[in-house]
Design a protein around this motif. Structure first.
Motif, short mmCIF file in Angstrom:
data_model
loop_
_atom_site.label_atom_id
_atom_site.label_comp_id
_atom_site.label_asym_id
_atom_site.label_seq_id
_atom_site.Cartn_x
_atom_site.Cartn_y
_atom_site.Cartn_z
N SER A 435 0.85 -1.19 0.00
CA SER A 435 0.00 0.00 0.00
C SER A 435 0.89 1.24 0.00
O SER A 435 1.62 1.45 0.99
CB SER A 435 -0.92 -0.01 1.23
OG SER A 435 -1.73 1.14 1.28
N ALA A 454 -3.86 1.17 -5.91
CA ALA A 454 -4.67 0.73 -4.77
C ALA A 454 -4.01 1.14 -3.47
O ALA A 454 -2.78 1.10 -3.34
CB ALA A 454 -4.87 -0.78 -4.81
N ILE A 467 -9.28 2.40 -4.89
CA ILE A 467 -8.58 2.04 -6.12
C ILE A 467 -8.77 3.17 -7.12
O ILE A 467 -9.89 3.46 -7.55
CB ILE A 467 -9.12 0.73 -6.71
CG1 ILE A 467 -9.03 -0.41 -5.69
CG2 ILE A 467 -8.37 0.36 -7.98
CD1 ILE A 467 -9.84 -1.63 -6.06
N ALA A 520 -13.82 2.05 -6.02
CA ALA A 520 -13.04 2.11 -7.27
C ALA A 520 -13.51 3.36 -8.01
O ALA A 520 -14.70 3.49 -8.32
CB ALA A 520 -13.26 0.86 -8.11
#
Length: 608
Positions: A435, A454, A467, A520
């Motif tokens: 991350s 992400a 994301i 997302a």
């Protein structure tokens, strides 16, 4: 959407330049005597005399084009036939400044050509012209044929016939049906003097002195005055591009919702950038609709505000940092997390191997602070040089901005430009292996395209997976006015593969933790009704939250008179189920002539 470039301005006036590479060569009937313009135009999109010489075609000069590479004049027969499918006008390409004047009665001898603006590879329709002309002036000072009035009653509701399957889907050989199809109607007026009146602007004036109006004021009207592109079968038949034969300095500077009052008159042209175009010798008067930029609501202490914003190839040399900062602080109300798309490296389009973007991002963060906003922190991953598409040398990428006073980022080592991020289970919860990390960066789906970024965020002790996406652009797709109907959307192939990977990654998270909160978001480069969006949503792993808005507010981009969705925020079931969220498409750019980006940012507020 296709990117704009300096070549666009030069090409704008080349709508009728004839070249061997873009001319349709056909077997034609023998030369006829006493040929008229409607004979040259014929009853299909392609002249029955294409490639042949014609002699002494009579008409009245209705307009001249004395600039650019497409110099010539429009000729119209004052004595039309009784067939509505045959145009009475034609463009005469002279290549140099024409020596005729409006109102001259002339005869023209030359070669009939079918020019395809942009070249045959674009799939565009062709423009019938008379080239290499010999011109004889019969008389001067004649009345110009009265313009054909284009209005809501004259334009059919259906957009186009289906193409001939025996001709790879081309409509070129089909008999025109101007009373049934809008594209046939406009084609039947090619080269003729036409007129619109009191038309509402549905795409703002662009840097190339063109705008779009609608002659159907009630057709899919959006709340702020545009025309919504709601499906592949509802293309908004009343849209028409307007340019000017006069000085670009006098062209109206319009926003969506403004009106061109009075009459706008000129010949009907067809060009590479929008198809059928009224090239105005007389422009209506601009009346402002009073459109103002929107401001979203400030998130509460318990709400997490997440935004996506395409800042259109931002690099340190740009003069838009203060304006972008003001938009983020004032119009977006300083979201807690902002996914930025099209952040370029530290020297922009200079292609020297530079990939770091710290100067670009830091300059934006400083501008946000100066505008009264928080000092954002940020995370991103530098791409491999020249591997992510976009402007050559620019190395565009997605960047997370986040307000460290409101939300924290979970840093987990291992993410780089070529290593795929994965999902593991730790203490019964989903966790990213890196991350920030990139999703399947080596997969062929991301060739010459941006890889998703992400990251894990924590807000009030709760983890939210975000994301950031910038999927493959629509470059290469055929336009709505293409000769192939329905037009091919070749860019979908790669975008569908990308959407499949993003959905699979989200599914991996949800397989580990069913109630995980996943977002997302980004420039998906596709519509809310598209198959791309359906693939992203999958079997309920995600849902495009723009669908929570009233239909007339579902747009983030304005292209050729169609307001449409390209930017989206999709949410997992744990966010959607509670219905405890608010979505806002914040219209600050797409409808305005002085836009700082061509995309409108999107904001989601919810309680994790």
């Amino acid at each position: 959407m296709p990117s704009r470039s300096s070549a666009r301005l030069a090409a704008l006036t080349v709508a009728a330049v004839c070249s061997a590479a873009s001319t349709v060569a056909l077997t034609s009937p023998a030369q006829a005597d006493s040929l008229r313009i409607h004979d040259v135009q014929g009853t299909t999109r392609v002249s029955p005399y294409a490639g042949q010489k014609v002699a002494d075609v009579p008409g009245i000069v209705t307009a001249t084009r004395t600039y650019g590479s497409s110099r010539g004049f429009w000729l119209q027969d004052p004595t039309p036939d009784d067939n509505p499918a045959t145009s009475e006008g034609v463009f005469v390409f002279t290549s140099s400044t024409p020596k005729v004047a409006v109102g001259d009665s002339v005869t023209v001898s030359g070669t009939v050509s079918e020019y395809v603006p942009g070249g045959a590879a674009t799939g565009n329709q062709s423009l019938t012209e008379i080239t290499k002309p010999t011109i004889t002036t019969v008389s001067t000072g004649n009345a110009v044929p009265a313009p054909v009035v284009i209005d809501a009653k004259s334009v059919p509701a259906e957009y186009s016939p289906a193409g001939d399957t025996a001709a790879s889907g081309s409509v070129n050989g089909l008999a025109l049906q101007p009373s049934k199809y809008a594209l046939d109607y406009y084609e039947s007026l090619e080269g003729m003097n036409v007129q619109v009146a009191d038309t509402r602007v549905v795409t703002a004036t662009d840097p190339y002195s063109e705008l779009w109006v609608t002659v159907k004021p009630h057709e899919n009207r959006t709340r702020r005055g545009g025309s919504l592109y709601a499906s592949y079968d509802d293309q908004n038949t009343g849209r028409l591009q307007v340019q000017s034969l006069g000085s670009t300095a006098d062209f109206p500077v319009a926003n969506v919702g403004d009106t061109l009052t009075g009459t706008t008159t000129g010949p009907m042209d067809y060009n590479q950038y929008g198809g059928y175009t009224l090239v105005a010798s007389q422009l209506g008067t601009l009346k402002s609709g009073g459109l103002e930029r929107e401001t979203t609501k400030k998130q509460s202490r318990s709400e997490l505000a997440v935004a996506t914003y395409n800042v259109e190839n931002l690099d340190p040399s740009d003069a838009t940092f203060d304006k972008h900062a003001a938009a983020i602080v004032n119009n977006l109300q300083s979201p807690d997390v902002v996914s930025l798309e099209e952040i370029q490296d530290n020297n922009g389009a200079t292609d020297d191997g530079t990939v770091d973007a710290s100067a670009t991002v830091d300059k934006l963060i400083d501008a946000i602070v100066a505008a009264g906003g928080p000092r954002y922190d940020w995370r991103s991953i530098n791409p491999v040089n020249d591997q992510d598409g976009g402007e050559p040398g620019g190395n565009i990428r997605q960047v997370f901005l986040f307000n460290p006073e409101r939300v924290s980022f979970v840093d987990r080592a291992g993410g780089d430009s070529t290593t795929a991020v994965g999902v593991t289970k730790v203490h019964g919860k989903a966790q990213l292996t890196a991350s920030p990390g990139r999703i399947a960066p080596s997969d062929a789906a991301w060739t010459s395209s941006r890889k998703p970024l992400a990251g894990e965020f924590v807000f009030h002790g709760k983890t939210v997976f975000v994301i950031a996406n910038h999927l493959n652009s629509k470059g290469g797709d055929q336009g709505l006015t293409a000769q192939y109907q329905p037009p091919a959307r070749s860019s979908e192939i790669q975008r569908h593969a990308q959407a499949t990977l993003v959905n699979a990654f989200v599914k991996n998270i949800l397989d580990v933790q069913k109630n995980a909160e996943v977002i997302a978001l980004g420039d998906m480069n596709d519509f809310d009704f598209s198959d791309t969006t359906k693939i992203l949503q999958g079997d309920g792993e995600l849902w495009s939250a723009i669908q929570s808005l009233p239909r007339s507010e579902r747009y983030t981009y304005d292209y050729q008179g169609n307001e449409q969705v390209l930017d989206q925020i999709l949410v997992s079931p744990a966010i959607r189920r509670g219905c405890d969220f608010e979505y806002d498409s914040v219209h600050i750019n797409s409808e305005f002539h002085d836009q700082i980006s061509d995309h409108d940012p999107q904001v989601l507020r919810f309680r994790p």
